[in-house]
Design an enzyme around this catalytic site. Structure first.
Site, PDB file in Angstrom:
ATOM      1  N   THR A 195      -0.980   0.124  -0.979  1.00 13.10           N
ATOM      2  CA  THR A 195      -1.644   1.049  -1.903  1.00 13.10           C
ATOM      3  C   THR A 195      -0.690   2.115  -2.460  1.00 13.10           C
ATOM      4  OG1 THR A 195      -2.309   2.530  -0.110  1.00 13.10           O
ATOM      5  CG2 THR A 195      -3.882   0.809  -0.737  1.00 13.10           C
ATOM      6  N   ASP A 196       0.424   2.366  -1.750  1.00 15.36           N
ATOM      7  CA  ASP A 196       1.220   3.551  -2.098  1.00 15.36           C
ATOM      8  C   ASP A 196       1.882   3.485  -3.471  1.00 15.36           C
ATOM      9  OD1 ASP A 196       0.444   4.798   0.187  1.00 15.36           O
ATOM     10  OD2 ASP A 196       2.297   4.448   1.298  1.00 15.36           O
ATOM     11  N   SER A 224       4.819  -0.868   0.705  1.00 17.41           N
ATOM     12  CA  SER A 224       5.093  -0.698  -0.733  1.00 17.41           C
ATOM     13  C   SER A 224       5.813   0.598  -1.069  1.00 17.41           C
ATOM     14  CB  SER A 224       3.820  -0.835  -1.561  1.00 17.41           C
ATOM     15  OG  SER A 224       3.065   0.347  -1.561  1.00 17.41           O
ATOM     16  N   THR A 269      -0.691  -2.380   3.617  1.00 19.74           N
ATOM     17  CA  THR A 269      -1.628  -2.159   4.713  1.00 19.74           C
ATOM     18  C   THR A 269      -2.623  -3.297   4.826  1.00 19.74           C
ATOM     19  OG1 THR A 269      -1.397   0.221   4.632  1.00 19.74           O
ATOM     20  CG2 THR A 269      -3.475  -0.587   5.492  1.00 19.74           C
TER      21      THR A 269
HETATM   22  C1  SIN Z   1       1.870   0.459   1.622  1.00 20.82           C
HETATM   23  O1  SIN Z   1       1.739   0.985   0.513  1.00 20.82           O
HETATM   24  O2  SIN Z   1       2.463  -0.625   1.774  1.00 20.82           O
HETATM   25  C2  SIN Z   1       1.339   1.133   2.841  1.00 20.82           C
HETATM   26  C3  SIN Z   1       0.126   1.911   2.600  1.00 20.82           C
HETATM   27  C4  SIN Z   1      -1.054   1.108   2.153  1.00 20.82           C
HETATM   28  O3  SIN Z   1      -0.984  -0.057   1.785  1.00 20.82           O
HETATM   29  O4  SIN Z   1      -2.160   1.702   2.180  1.00 20.82           O
END
Ligand code: SIN
Length: 346
Positions: free
Chosen positions: A110-111, A77, A30
């Site tokens: 973040t995932d 991710s 993100t």
């Molecule tokens: C991801 O994990 O690539 C999408 C969600 C995020 O980064 O918050």
């Protein structure tokens, strides 16, 4: 810098001023996300922008470090793979071995950040600072959190005080240990926490401060540094009201080498699952009991007679991090009798 070291490190040119040289490896997420308009923080696509776009949003970085940026991947991710972990670890080990590189920053979604962070924490062969950062809001959003997170991550990586602590996660002005940090919110900017143990430190403006050291094995003292080869199949199942043994039986039939179970409470197991997992151990599968609760320890021989069934208890490693450690342990050929102590020391 001598002519010899130029030859040894052809990817880098001599610094124009005495700023630390930081390698920046981008993987998407993100933080590199793009939405149709600035008000959208949920309807967007992750991993759209390249690392040069992220850098140009933070001109102040030029006053902190010389940054050598590489786009290692450009993914959401949720689609992270073990092969990409290995590619990232190999690339990081290569750049960190260069004498003129002071540290590294990785941008990530973040995932699955906490899984990648723990994998790298266990496989990097360096005392130099390695910092992962991310964002909860896409780069196009009002009040996007990525630019400040990136600036802070570079500040942390550029500060020698950050070395020797394994992989760090710098988000929302806080610095977490890769082993402890988990994502705890689907939308909040303060989505990352280290349950029970708390943050390692913090970063604000030009100040980086630490309050504790990670005590478990990591990086140079980890036996998994430089590990190669395809990681063995290890899957995660959960225990819950009315769970059947179908998933465990199917996994054993499919030939998995390990199963991590996200048990209830203190890693307790529904009777049908306990029976299926007992049989799995008898067929050579390593079974690790973790908890789905999100905080606290799973006690060995606590909610299940681990020694009787041959189960390993995960301590306070959450299920998806327990899976990372188990994959590495199986790949490294850690014998069954050492598995429990491994989970107590990593
Ligand atoms: C991801 O994990 O690539 C999408 C969600 C995020 O980064 O918050």
């Amino acid at each position: 810098m001598t002519a010899t070291s130029h030859t040894a490190s052809p990817r880098y040119v001599a610094p124009a001023a005495e700023l630390p040289r930081i390698a920046l490896l981008a993987t998407g997420g993100t933080i590199a996300g793009s939405a149709p308009d600035a008000t959208r923080t949920a309807g967007y696509q992750a991993g759209i922008l390249g690392i040069q776009d992220l850098l140009s949003a933070v001109p102040a970085l030029g006053g902190i470090a010389h940054i050598h940026a590489e786009q290692v991947a450009q993914i959401d991710s949720k689609d992270m793979s073990c092969a990409l972990w290995q590619k990232l670890a190999a690339r990081l080990n290569a750049v960190l071995s260069q004498p003129d590189v002071a540290g590294a920053v990785i941008t990530h979604g973040t995932d699955t950040l906490e899984e990648t962070a723990y994998y790298l924490h266990l496989t990097l062969n360096s005392h130099k600072p390695v910092v992962i950062t991310a964002a909860m809001r896409p780069a196009t959003a009002l009040s996007a959190d990525g630019p400040l997170n990136l600036l802070n991550a570079v500040r942390v990586a550029a500060d020698p005080i950050s070395g020797g602590r394994g992989v760090l996660v710098a988000v929302n002005n806080q610095i977490h240990c890769a082993r402890d940090v988990v994502k705890t919110s689907t939308y909040a900017v303060d989505a990352f926490h280290s349950p029970e143990v708390g943050v390692l430190g913090w970063v604000q403006d030009d100040r980086v401060a630490f309050q504790r050291m990670p005590l478990q094995f990591h990086s140079v003292e980890s036996e998994f540094v430089g590990i190669t080869g395809e990681l063995p199949a290890v899957e995660v199942v959960a225990s819950y009201a009315g769970v059947s043994r179908i998933a465990v039986d199917a996994l054993v039939e499919a030939g998995v080498r390990g199963i991590v179970v996200a048990g209830t409470g203190n890693g307790s197991l529904h009777v049908s699952l306990q029976q299926a997992l007992d049989e799995a151990v008898q067929r050579g599968v390593t079974v690790v009991r973790a908890s789905r609760v999100g905080s606290g320890h799973v006690m060995h021989n606590g909610a299940a007679p681990d020694d009787q069934y041959g189960f390993v208890s995960a301590g306070n490693l959450p299920p998806f991090k327990a899976r990372v450690l188990l994959m590495l342990a199986l790949q490294a050929g850690v014998p069954a009798e050492r598995m429990q102590s491994l989970f107590e020391n990593y």
